[in-house]
Design an enzyme around this catalytic site. Sequence first.
Site, short mmCIF file in Angstrom:
data_model
loop_
_atom_site.label_atom_id
_atom_site.label_comp_id
_atom_site.label_asym_id
_atom_site.label_seq_id
_atom_site.Cartn_x
_atom_site.Cartn_y
_atom_site.Cartn_z
N ASP A 1 0.87 -1.17 0.00
CA ASP A 1 0.00 0.00 0.00
C ASP A 1 0.91 1.22 0.00
O ASP A 1 2.10 1.12 0.26
CB ASP A 1 -0.89 0.00 1.26
N SER A 2 0.31 2.39 -0.27
CA SER A 2 1.09 3.62 -0.21
C SER A 2 1.59 3.90 1.21
O SER A 2 2.56 4.61 1.39
CB SER A 2 0.23 4.80 -0.67
N CYS B 1 -4.35 -1.27 -1.98
CA CYS B 1 -4.50 0.18 -2.12
C CYS B 1 -5.42 0.40 -3.31
O CYS B 1 -5.15 -0.07 -4.41
CB CYS B 1 -3.11 0.76 -2.40
N GLU C 1 -5.09 8.97 9.51
CA GLU C 1 -3.68 8.96 9.94
C GLU C 1 -3.47 9.81 11.19
O GLU C 1 -2.55 9.60 11.95
CB GLU C 1 -2.76 9.43 8.80
N CYS D 1 -11.34 2.76 -0.47
CA CYS D 1 -10.00 3.12 0.00
C CYS D 1 -9.74 2.28 1.23
O CYS D 1 -10.63 2.17 2.10
CB CYS D 1 -9.93 4.61 0.35
N HIS E 1 -8.13 2.78 3.80
CA HIS E 1 -8.19 3.50 5.09
C HIS E 1 -9.61 3.56 5.65
O HIS E 1 -9.80 3.70 6.86
CB HIS E 1 -7.73 4.95 4.93
#
Lengths: 262, 262
Positions: A6-7, A69, A151, A183, A185
Amino acid sequence: MLGIFDSGIGGLTVVREILRRAPQTSFVYLGDTARAPYGNKSAETIGRYAVEDVAFLLAQGATDIVVACNTASSLALEALRQAYPQTRFFDVITPAVAALHELPQLKKIGVIGTRATIRSGTYEKRLKESLNNSSVQIFSVACPLFVPLVEENWLKRPETKRIARAYLQPLRQHQIDALVLGCTHYPLLEPVIRTSLQKRVQIIDSPSALVSQLEKEAPELLAVGHELRQEYFFTDTSPLTDQIAGRWLGRIIKSRHGELAG
Amino acid sequence: MLGIFDSGIGGLTVVREILRRAPQTSFVYLGDTARAPYGNKSAETIGRYAVEDVAFLLAQGATDIVVACNTASSLALEALRQAYPQTRFFDVITPAVAALHELPQLKKIGVIGTRATIRSGTYEKRLKESLNNSSVQIFSVACPLFVPLVEENWLKRPETKRIARAYLQPLRQHQIDALVLGCTHYPLLEPVIRTSLQKRVQIIDSPSALVSQLEKEAPELLAVGHELRQEYFFTDTSPLTDQIAGRWLGRIIKSRHGELAG
């Protein structure tokens, strides 16, 4: 062995789901935190980064790759398949589309993701192909602040609720039946997302759809191997990364520095 | 000729100030959008990126460098001076500290910035050295969501106001006398920041302090040259970047792709 990238740390929601359902799975995880996030970058840049990320995982001994991702799944799969024609790739979009396909009587579907994912139109295209039903409407919304909010670990703050309500307002207005969290996240914001929409909306998250696909199509990857290996690499390491990662995964992790061949 | 760099578009607030006060200045700007933001990354990574950014600007013919990024100014100056001992560097912290030095009767100073800038402690250290006054108290707060809010162009939204109030609450409580905007993105949020604090708080922004320093110490760099050159490079180009940049600068810009030697 699975290689997962993932990024940054978002793809750990995929790891979390794997650990929950198949805790003896061996894997190497790479988070490209030195260049994160990917979500506002161009297709060309994202493709180049993904190819470098996979080179790292293959060098670590991975045989099959999970593109954990959505941004890379939307924009880099073709570049990856060209660069590594022998490698099997699992993206996070295919299983989410398949999961939607199984829901009955869908009329209106919402998709949320990063700016790059939404701009790519990949979900709309794949959903339309899969549903093969011209009466289904798809509404896409980019939510660029969701990744920084996650984050920052502001998962349930009033500010986060307000931002979610603002982003999701058009979807609420269109009275969607189902929402794809496009996504990796976003599953961490699911409670806040859920309260911003009508109660009956069904939420599809890609980590859980992906692990279901792996169980079906590649159970050997989730089977107990003769040696358990679970390793985490980040291109930019910091104590904060391990701390956030550990909190999400519910276990202490000690990551290592991953040096990409640029 | 000036070379100016930032992790992305934030450093354009420095360009804006230069264009306002010395519109005939020649410069080359580099925004490292392919790896932005720098604010959550490690000192080592930021130092490496800054050295690569400056290599690009020198190859473009820059003679003097503006580090238009507080994160890089906090963490990468030493690496830059070691890598390029012949080059003159202007950072954004020195002039902000000097500007504070000129304010009378300061007792409590607030500093806001990215996580990396605040964690570095650079502002606190530099302010304490400069003020040489043990009775001055410094309060630092990291505001990681401010950069994504600016990049989303949510400059005056109610959500932004709420987040600003939440971040700045400790500074309001300590009744600071002055606030340093320790990130080149933040001047765009100045109206919101101002209403989150007591009215009497004096706000120091680094772009304007930096241009004052250039006028004093390096007026030749702001003078009219025989050929005007004003160029913008980004390591990841997108129409959106030019659009946001153009809106901030109040002029149409056409950026080019900057390829770094990795």
